[in-house]
Design a protein around this motif. Sequence first.
Motif, PDB file in Angstrom:
ATOM      1  N   ASP A   1     -10.007 -10.336  22.128  1.00 26.52           N
ATOM      2  CA  ASP A   1      -9.210  -9.899  20.986  1.00 26.52           C
ATOM      3  C   ASP A   1      -9.561  -8.461  20.616  1.00 26.52           C
ATOM      4  OD1 ASP A   1      -8.052 -12.359  20.887  1.00 26.52           O
ATOM      5  OD2 ASP A   1      -9.110 -13.052  19.093  1.00 26.52           O
ATOM      6  N   VAL A   2      -8.540  -7.669  20.363  1.00 26.88           N
ATOM      7  CA  VAL A   2      -8.727  -6.285  19.930  1.00 26.88           C
ATOM      8  C   VAL A   2      -8.916  -6.277  18.414  1.00 26.88           C
ATOM      9  CG1 VAL A   2      -7.599  -4.038  19.693  1.00 26.88           C
ATOM     10  CG2 VAL A   2      -7.443  -5.307  21.851  1.00 26.88           C
ATOM     11  N   SER A   3      -9.951  -5.588  17.944  1.00 24.05           N
ATOM     12  CA  SER A   3     -10.208  -5.512  16.501  1.00 24.05           C
ATOM     13  C   SER A   3      -9.508  -4.315  15.862  1.00 24.05           C
ATOM     14  CB  SER A   3     -11.715  -5.434  16.244  1.00 24.05           C
ATOM     15  OG  SER A   3     -12.362  -6.613  16.682  1.00 24.05           O
ATOM     16  N   ASP A   4      -9.430  -3.210  16.585  1.00 25.66           N
ATOM     17  CA  ASP A   4      -8.772  -2.006  16.069  1.00 25.66           C
ATOM     18  C   ASP A   4      -7.398  -1.900  16.726  1.00 25.66           C
ATOM     19  OD1 ASP A   4      -7.943   0.485  15.240  1.00 25.66           O
ATOM     20  OD2 ASP A   4      -9.848   1.482  15.642  1.00 25.66           O
ATOM     21  N   ARG A   5      -6.377  -2.260  15.984  1.00 24.26           N
ATOM     22  CA  ARG A   5      -5.023  -2.344  16.547  1.00 24.26           C
ATOM     23  C   ARG A   5      -4.165  -1.122  16.213  1.00 24.26           C
ATOM     24  NH1 ARG A   5      -3.724  -7.315  18.514  1.00 24.26           N
ATOM     25  NH2 ARG A   5      -5.266  -8.972  18.184  1.00 24.26           N
ATOM     26  N   ARG A   6      -4.758  -0.064  15.752  1.00 28.01           N
ATOM     27  CA  ARG A   6      -3.975   1.122  15.410  1.00 28.01           C
ATOM     28  C   ARG A   6      -3.387   1.792  16.644  1.00 28.01           C
ATOM     29  NH1 ARG A   6      -8.351   4.488  12.361  1.00 28.01           N
ATOM     30  NH2 ARG A   6      -9.597   3.465  13.962  1.00 28.01           N
ATOM     31  N   THR A   7      -2.306   2.533  16.433  1.00 29.57           N
ATOM     32  CA  THR A   7      -1.707   3.291  17.524  1.00 29.57           C
ATOM     33  C   THR A   7      -2.613   4.466  17.885  1.00 29.57           C
ATOM     34  OG1 THR A   7      -0.511   4.815  16.070  1.00 29.57           O
ATOM     35  CG2 THR A   7       0.596   2.732  16.659  1.00 29.57           C
ATOM     36  N   LEU A   8      -2.374   5.048  19.046  1.00 24.66           N
ATOM     37  CA  LEU A   8      -3.151   6.222  19.446  1.00 24.66           C
ATOM     38  C   LEU A   8      -2.977   7.342  18.429  1.00 24.66           C
ATOM     39  CD1 LEU A   8      -4.947   7.731  21.439  1.00 24.66           C
ATOM     40  CD2 LEU A   8      -2.876   8.343  22.726  1.00 24.66           C
ATOM     41  N   ASP A   9      -1.755   7.548  17.947  1.00 22.17           N
ATOM     42  CA  ASP A   9      -1.511   8.612  16.977  1.00 22.17           C
ATOM     43  C   ASP A   9      -2.321   8.381  15.705  1.00 22.17           C
ATOM     44  OD1 ASP A   9       0.410  11.008  16.387  1.00 22.17           O
ATOM     45  OD2 ASP A   9       0.483   9.767  14.576  1.00 22.17           O
ATOM     46  N   GLU A  10      -2.397   7.147  15.250  1.00 25.02           N
ATOM     47  CA  GLU A  10      -3.184   6.835  14.049  1.00 25.02           C
ATOM     48  C   GLU A  10      -4.665   7.076  14.285  1.00 25.02           C
ATOM     49  OE1 GLU A  10      -0.487   3.333  11.952  1.00 25.02           O
ATOM     50  OE2 GLU A  10      -1.783   2.818  13.654  1.00 25.02           O
ATOM     51  N   VAL A  11      -5.154   6.746  15.480  1.00 28.08           N
ATOM     52  CA  VAL A  11      -6.565   6.964  15.799  1.00 28.08           C
ATOM     53  C   VAL A  11      -6.865   8.453  15.878  1.00 28.08           C
ATOM     54  CG1 VAL A  11      -8.350   6.635  17.555  1.00 28.08           C
ATOM     55  CG2 VAL A  11      -6.842   4.739  16.962  1.00 28.08           C
ATOM     56  N   VAL A  12      -5.980   9.219  16.510  1.00 23.73           N
ATOM     57  CA  VAL A  12      -6.160  10.671  16.617  1.00 23.73           C
ATOM     58  C   VAL A  12      -6.225  11.298  15.228  1.00 23.73           C
ATOM     59  CG1 VAL A  12      -5.007  12.808  17.301  1.00 23.73           C
ATOM     60  CG2 VAL A  12      -5.189  10.909  18.924  1.00 23.73           C
ATOM     61  N   ARG A  13      -5.312  10.922  14.359  1.00 21.46           N
ATOM     62  CA  ARG A  13      -5.295  11.485  13.000  1.00 21.46           C
ATOM     63  C   ARG A  13      -6.553  11.082  12.229  1.00 21.46           C
ATOM     64  NH1 ARG A  13      -0.582   9.983  11.858  1.00 21.46           N
ATOM     65  NH2 ARG A  13      -0.941   8.199  10.484  1.00 21.46           N
ATOM     66  N   TRP A  14      -6.957   9.828  12.367  1.00 19.21           N
ATOM     67  CA  TRP A  14      -8.175   9.347  11.711  1.00 19.21           C
ATOM     68  C   TRP A  14      -9.408  10.125  12.168  1.00 19.21           C
ATOM     69  CZ3 TRP A  14     -11.656   6.227  14.825  1.00 19.21           C
ATOM     70  CH2 TRP A  14     -12.753   5.733  14.123  1.00 19.21           C
ATOM     71  N   LEU A  15      -9.506  10.380  13.468  1.00 17.79           N
ATOM     72  CA  LEU A  15     -10.641  11.155  13.981  1.00 17.79           C
ATOM     73  C   LEU A  15     -10.678  12.538  13.353  1.00 17.79           C
ATOM     74  CD1 LEU A  15     -10.622  10.246  17.784  1.00 17.79           C
ATOM     75  CD2 LEU A  15     -12.393   9.655  16.120  1.00 17.79           C
ATOM     76  N   MET A  16      -9.543  13.188  13.255  1.00 15.91           N
ATOM     77  CA  MET A  16      -9.504  14.525  12.671  1.00 15.91           C
ATOM     78  C   MET A  16      -9.856  14.489  11.190  1.00 15.91           C
ATOM     79  SD  MET A  16      -6.385  16.466  14.665  1.00 15.91           S
ATOM     80  CE  MET A  16      -5.075  15.362  14.120  1.00 15.91           C
TER      81      MET A  16
END
Length: 472
Positions: free
Chosen positions: A362-377
């Motif tokens: 099971d994946v725990s972090d289901r965000r899109t790549l775009d959401e992850v990229v923005r979160w990292l920034m």
Amino acid sequence: MYNPQSLRADEFIDHTEVLDSLNYATEHARDAELIDAIIAKAALKKGLTHREASVLLACELPEKVEQVYRLANQIKHDFYGNRIVMFAPLYLSNHCINSCVYCPYHSQNKNIARKKLTQEEVAREVIALQDMGHKRLALEAGEHPTMNPIEYILECIKTIYSIKHKNGAIRRVNVNIAATTVEEYTMLKDAGIGTYILFQETYHKQSYEKLHPAGPKHDYAWHTEAMDRAMQGGIDDVGLGVLFGLEGYRYEFAALLMHAEHLEAVHGVGPHTISVPRIRRADDINPDVFDNGISDDTFARICACIRVSVPYTGMIVSTRESKAVREKVLPLGISQISGGSRTSVGGYYEPEPEEDNSAQFDVSDRRTLDEVVRWLMEQGHVPSFCTACYREGRTGDRFMALCKSQQILNCCHPNALLTLKEYLQDYASSQTRQMGLAMIEQELTKIPSEKVRKKAKEYLAAIENGQRDFRF
């Protein structure tokens, strides 16, 4: 007897040495003078022995633990800056002949949907991944001599590298498949793979054999000695990892570092990456039946101690972990994460129907790549899609020499900005693009060389005008 230069698994992962190290760590868990000396040694950024690192992991002095956390953050920035490399897994097939009791792919599982991608389906998945913005993949496949032979893996790699869709391209393919022969590792090297990844699952031999009751993976020595065969086959970069939760975490930690010491002693090159997965719920797997689960705080401590002990290695946290946990460990040394991941066979081109579940966990972090990229920034990290070192031949001992001298930052930081610009131009949402462009302007000022900074600005302008794939 422990011998890091031996090619025998029971000698470079010596059970007695692990236990002695754990006893030593327990005895000195409140020894402030010794702990200070170990932290001072770690601050030299040359690494620690497995025994020294075990003392830090066992430390019962909160103020010293906080020192380790601060040092882990500093070392990560000294070696890797504020970059976080992005990747995605691609599962090719879940046919498997092993009987691993923690994995739903085990051969006795008659409930899980068994799938294998055709080359047409591989191409379709790759286009979907490219359209998300990914440049780096980690291939996954179960062990099956007729369904997933090496020829199938090689054909998939060839297909992946051949797909160019719009401005998309997969520039690095890492491979996580079962332990194999020197000859087959040479074939993988010739196919142009990046890192060969193989999780040990557990280094505790008795537990290992119980957890792998049947199939080729039952052979502890064959599995544990795989990295030596991979390097003998010409693969420069290898990635280690254990599945935390199967055995006592302190045992796994010490043995993992012993494996890293072994690779350094024999090949002059330690692990390119270390992954830290924790066991997760899956089809017929209940993680609660394993009694060695670790808390988020212990998980964070493990990450920090690995970073100060093996400062040069890349550290990977996948979407097994939640957003909250990833946010907790990112400052403690993590340098690579996955985003927008699927752990089913395929699943990127179109979502897998629930009744056809083929996921490994099971994946725990289901965000899109775009959401992850923005979160990292938002967290102050530069999302990087860079594959320049691999394609410029900066692998193995060449990469390690640059990394250990901290010279790798002279090219990695501008390369991260170039690939981030590509992502922003081709795939990002307007909000992410706006934030990313501002970050690039700010990060350009951190490039110490005026010549490199000027060239980076030229490349960024060329990307703005439609050109792609620049690198230092």
